[in-house]
Design an enzyme around this catalytic site. Structure first.
Site, mmCIF file in Angstrom:
data_model
loop_
_atom_site.group_PDB
_atom_site.id
_atom_site.type_symbol
_atom_site.label_atom_id
_atom_site.label_comp_id
_atom_site.label_asym_id
_atom_site.label_seq_id
_atom_site.Cartn_x
_atom_site.Cartn_y
_atom_site.Cartn_z
ATOM 1 N N GLU A 56 15.726 -4.309 45.361
ATOM 2 C CA GLU A 56 14.568 -3.915 44.861
ATOM 3 C C GLU A 56 14.229 -2.549 44.769
ATOM 4 O OE1 GLU A 56 10.647 -6.079 45.463
ATOM 5 O OE2 GLU A 56 9.968 -4.228 46.633
ATOM 6 N N ASP A 70 -2.553 -5.274 44.655
ATOM 7 C CA ASP A 70 -3.586 -5.057 45.838
ATOM 8 C C ASP A 70 -4.786 -4.137 45.393
ATOM 9 O OD1 ASP A 70 -2.273 -6.346 47.856
ATOM 10 O OD2 ASP A 70 -0.807 -4.950 48.168
HETATM 11 C C1 LIG Z 1 7.520 -10.395 45.874
HETATM 12 C C2 LIG Z 1 6.489 -9.632 45.940
HETATM 13 C C3 LIG Z 1 6.216 -8.493 45.084
HETATM 14 C C4 LIG Z 1 5.408 -7.666 45.053
HETATM 15 N N1 LIG Z 1 5.160 -6.628 43.993
HETATM 16 C C5 LIG Z 1 4.080 -5.813 43.938
HETATM 17 C C6 LIG Z 1 4.062 -4.495 43.330
HETATM 18 O O1 LIG Z 1 5.204 -4.421 42.316
HETATM 19 N N2 LIG Z 1 2.954 -3.845 43.154
HETATM 20 C C7 LIG Z 1 2.015 -4.243 44.081
HETATM 21 O O2 LIG Z 1 0.955 -3.355 43.751
HETATM 22 N N3 LIG Z 1 2.091 -5.251 44.869
HETATM 23 C C8 LIG Z 1 3.194 -6.160 44.787
HETATM 24 N N4 LIG Z 1 3.036 -7.102 45.584
HETATM 25 C C9 LIG Z 1 1.850 -7.193 46.475
HETATM 26 C C10 LIG Z 1 0.842 -8.142 45.886
HETATM 27 O O3 LIG Z 1 0.209 -7.293 44.814
HETATM 28 C C11 LIG Z 1 -0.188 -8.439 46.806
HETATM 29 O O4 LIG Z 1 0.146 -9.162 47.725
HETATM 30 C C12 LIG Z 1 -1.658 -8.939 46.268
HETATM 31 O O5 LIG Z 1 -2.660 -8.964 47.127
HETATM 32 C C13 LIG Z 1 -1.580 -10.430 45.752
HETATM 33 O O6 LIG Z 1 -0.680 -10.449 44.422
HETATM 34 P P1 LIG Z 1 -0.337 -11.951 44.019
HETATM 35 O O7 LIG Z 1 0.349 -11.771 42.692
HETATM 36 O O8 LIG Z 1 0.488 -12.762 45.054
HETATM 37 O O9 LIG Z 1 -1.785 -12.676 43.771
HETATM 38 P P2 LIG Z 1 -2.285 -14.268 43.461
HETATM 39 O O10 LIG Z 1 -1.068 -14.833 43.202
HETATM 40 O O11 LIG Z 1 -3.380 -13.850 42.420
HETATM 41 O O12 LIG Z 1 -2.850 -14.563 44.580
HETATM 42 C C14 LIG Z 1 -3.481 -13.763 45.708
HETATM 43 C C15 LIG Z 1 -4.374 -14.602 46.798
HETATM 44 O O13 LIG Z 1 -5.457 -14.931 46.256
HETATM 45 C C16 LIG Z 1 -5.420 -16.536 46.304
HETATM 46 N N5 LIG Z 1 -5.999 -16.722 44.923
HETATM 47 C C17 LIG Z 1 -5.736 -16.142 43.605
HETATM 48 N N6 LIG Z 1 -6.396 -16.868 42.739
HETATM 49 C C18 LIG Z 1 -6.616 -18.079 43.176
HETATM 50 C C19 LIG Z 1 -7.413 -19.109 42.766
HETATM 51 N N7 LIG Z 1 -7.571 -19.347 41.513
HETATM 52 N N8 LIG Z 1 -7.525 -20.133 43.594
HETATM 53 C C20 LIG Z 1 -7.304 -20.171 44.641
HETATM 54 N N9 LIG Z 1 -6.669 -19.108 45.219
HETATM 55 C C21 LIG Z 1 -6.540 -18.048 44.512
HETATM 56 C C22 LIG Z 1 -4.209 -16.884 46.274
HETATM 57 O O14 LIG Z 1 -3.937 -18.229 47.040
HETATM 58 C C23 LIG Z 1 -3.673 -15.670 47.375
HETATM 59 O O15 LIG Z 1 -4.001 -15.752 48.544
HETATM 60 C C24 LIG Z 1 4.027 -8.041 45.654
HETATM 61 C C25 LIG Z 1 4.166 -8.973 46.725
HETATM 62 C C26 LIG Z 1 5.366 -9.906 46.580
HETATM 63 C C27 LIG Z 1 5.361 -11.032 47.513
#
Ligand SMILES: Cc1cc2nc3c(=O)[nH]c(=O)nc-3n(C[C@H](O)[C@H](O)[C@H](O)COP(=O)(O)OP(=O)(O)OC[C@H]3O[C@@H](n4cnc5c(N)ncnc54)[C@H](O)[C@@H]3O)c2cc1C
Length: 410
Positions: free
Chosen positions: A29, A126
């Site tokens: 990455e 985030d």
């Molecule tokens: C592999 C990886 C790559 C990443 N790449 C980037 C990047 O390129 N740019 C960047 O800015 N950030 C990145 N991040 C960070 C990520 O954007 C943050 O961790 C962000 O806070 C959550 O994104 P997510 O897609 O996991 O969110 P989601 O999957 O939407 O979940 C976020 C949180 O909310 C809860 N949640 C959301 N919706 C619901 C629902 N309907 N019901 C119950 N719970 C819910 C989930 O359980 C979880 O705790 C990355 C993280 C990882 C692990």
């Protein structure tokens, strides 16, 4: 540069080709660098890493708050043009075009499609800079699940989709535990400590996390890439739990390369990561020796990968931090065929676009000498205590400097 006019294959189809008993595939990455020099150097590194380790796929992140949308697309295109299978991250934060967040997402996906990029990491993102809590744009997506659904509804099978998974729970689902003796065995196993406080994702919150992850997969995500972790037992439990929840897609472990002490401390604190006591003690003991940290990063990475190979993983995914020494070292140690010579002479240009210019506590070089950042304003102006000067009665001067007039010391 070799031209690749064919669209990239889907990663899930490539993973499916793994032969039983063969070593895991490798993926890497990158993040979009802040400066033009950084981008130029990154392109050279991408080329070198393609030749030296031939990754199965290569990710490029989407800068915090959507700050790098155009550059991320450009880097993803460049990855593809230089023979990588690009896995482009995309978040829902600050996505607005003509006031319509869905239009912005649609247009970014259309651009990716035009470039032949076929793999997207669908993320929520985030909170935008200056905000504590994540807020959806009006009429926009509320979470990664919405994005996955939107992509499948509007683009069918055009894209391979991966989503984030959190073996220790998402940081928002991790809470402080007043009395650690009340934790269940599973809560203890994924708990972390920071500044003398104990944190964990409580069992009831972990269940909600798993239910939600299952929804992301059921909505059409092909595989999971995990948040970084340093305790492979936690990853093993997470895989077992996913299978119990009926999540049967590949789970790719995200491995943060230990490159430098300050970055390690900052990231593990931000993500509330579980750091085994012996790992923290070792890092503390060599914190002032940059080369020793990297050498240990290789040693620890090899040990983690061996444990992951025993658990059984299809891919080892390295968060390279746009560098190569630690990734190459780990792969060599595991017996992979790594060609070429390490060159990290460009390390100082690998600062992420969209990241803070400097943070409180950072050491900086200024036109008045070296100092420590006390405060940073939103325009990048920093209040710096200049330690290389001392005034009468032991006072230390403070300077307010525009971002052009100081640079971080790495
Ligand atoms: C592999 C990886 C790559 C990443 N790449 C980037 C990047 O390129 N740019 C960047 O800015 N950030 C990145 N991040 C960070 C990520 O954007 C943050 O961790 C962000 O806070 C959550 O994104 P997510 O897609 O996991 O969110 P989601 O999957 O939407 O979940 C976020 C949180 O909310 C809860 N949640 C959301 N919706 C619901 C629902 N309907 N019901 C119950 N719970 C819910 C989930 O359980 C979880 O705790 C990355 C993280 C990882 C692990």
């Amino acid at each position: 540069m070799s031209s690749n006019s064919e669209p990239n294959p889907k990663i899930i189809d490539l993973i499916a080709k793994k032969e039983a008993g063969s070593k895991p595939f490798v993926s890497i990455e990158f993040f979009p660098p802040r400066s033009d020099a950084g981008v130029k150097n990154l392109y050279a590194r991408m080329q070198r890493m393609k030749e030296s380790i031939n990754p199965l796929f290569s990710d490029v992140t989407w800068g915090a708050g959507g700050s790098t949308a155009d550059l991320t697309l450009e880097i993803a295109e460049h990855l593809k043009e230089t023979g990588h299978v690009a896995n482009m991250h995309m978040t829902c934060t600050n996505m607005e075009k003509d006031g319509d967040p869905k239009l912005a997402v649609h247009s970014a996906l259309k651009t990716a499609q035009k470039y032949g990029i076929r793999n997207i990491v669908a993320l929520r993102g985030d909170p935008a800079a200056g905000q504590d809590e994540w807020k959806a744009a009006d009429g926009g997506f509320t979470c990664a699940l919405d994005l996955v659904k939107y992509m499948r509804e509007n683009f069918g099978d055009e894209f391979g989709i991966s989503v984030a998974g959190y073996p220790e729970g998402h940081p928002n689902a991790i809470s402080e535990i007043e009395d650690p003796s009340t934790m269940s065995e599973s809560e203890k196993a994924r708990s972390s400590t920071c500044d003398g406080k104990t944190f964990t994702c409580k069992d009831e919150d972990y269940k909600k996390e798993m239910d939600y992850l299952k929804q992301k997969i059921d909505a059409g995500a092909d595989f999971i890439i995990t948040q970084m972790f340093f305790d492979t037992k936690v990853f093993g439990t997470f895989v077992d739990d996913c299978r119990k929840w009926g999540i049967n897609v590949p789970i790719v472990p995200g491995l943060m390369c230990i490159n430098a002490y300050p970055g390690f401390c900052k990231m593990t604190k931000f993500c509330k990561t579980r750091v085994p006591a012996e790992l923290q003690a070792k890092m503390d003991s060599i914190q002032d020796d940059a080369e020793a940290i990297k050498a240990f990063g290789v040693e620890y990475g090899i040990q983690m990968c061996r444990e992951l190979m025993e658990i059984g993983v299809d891919v080892l995914h390295f968060y390279t931090l746009n560098l190569e020494k630690v990734t190459f070292g780990i792969l060599k140690g595991l017996g992979y065929d790594v060609k070429g010579v390490v060159d990290e002479s460009d390390a100082s240009t690998m600062v992420a676009k969209g990241s803070a210019w400097a943070r409180v506590g950072d050491k900086v070089k200024t036109i008045y000498g070296s100092g420590t950042v006390q405060d940073v304003r939103s325009d990048g102006t920093a209040q710096v205590m200049i330690e290389s000067w001392s005034l009468a009665e032991g006072q230390t001067p403070t300077a307010f400097l525009q971002k052009e007039h100081y640079s971080k010391v790495f």
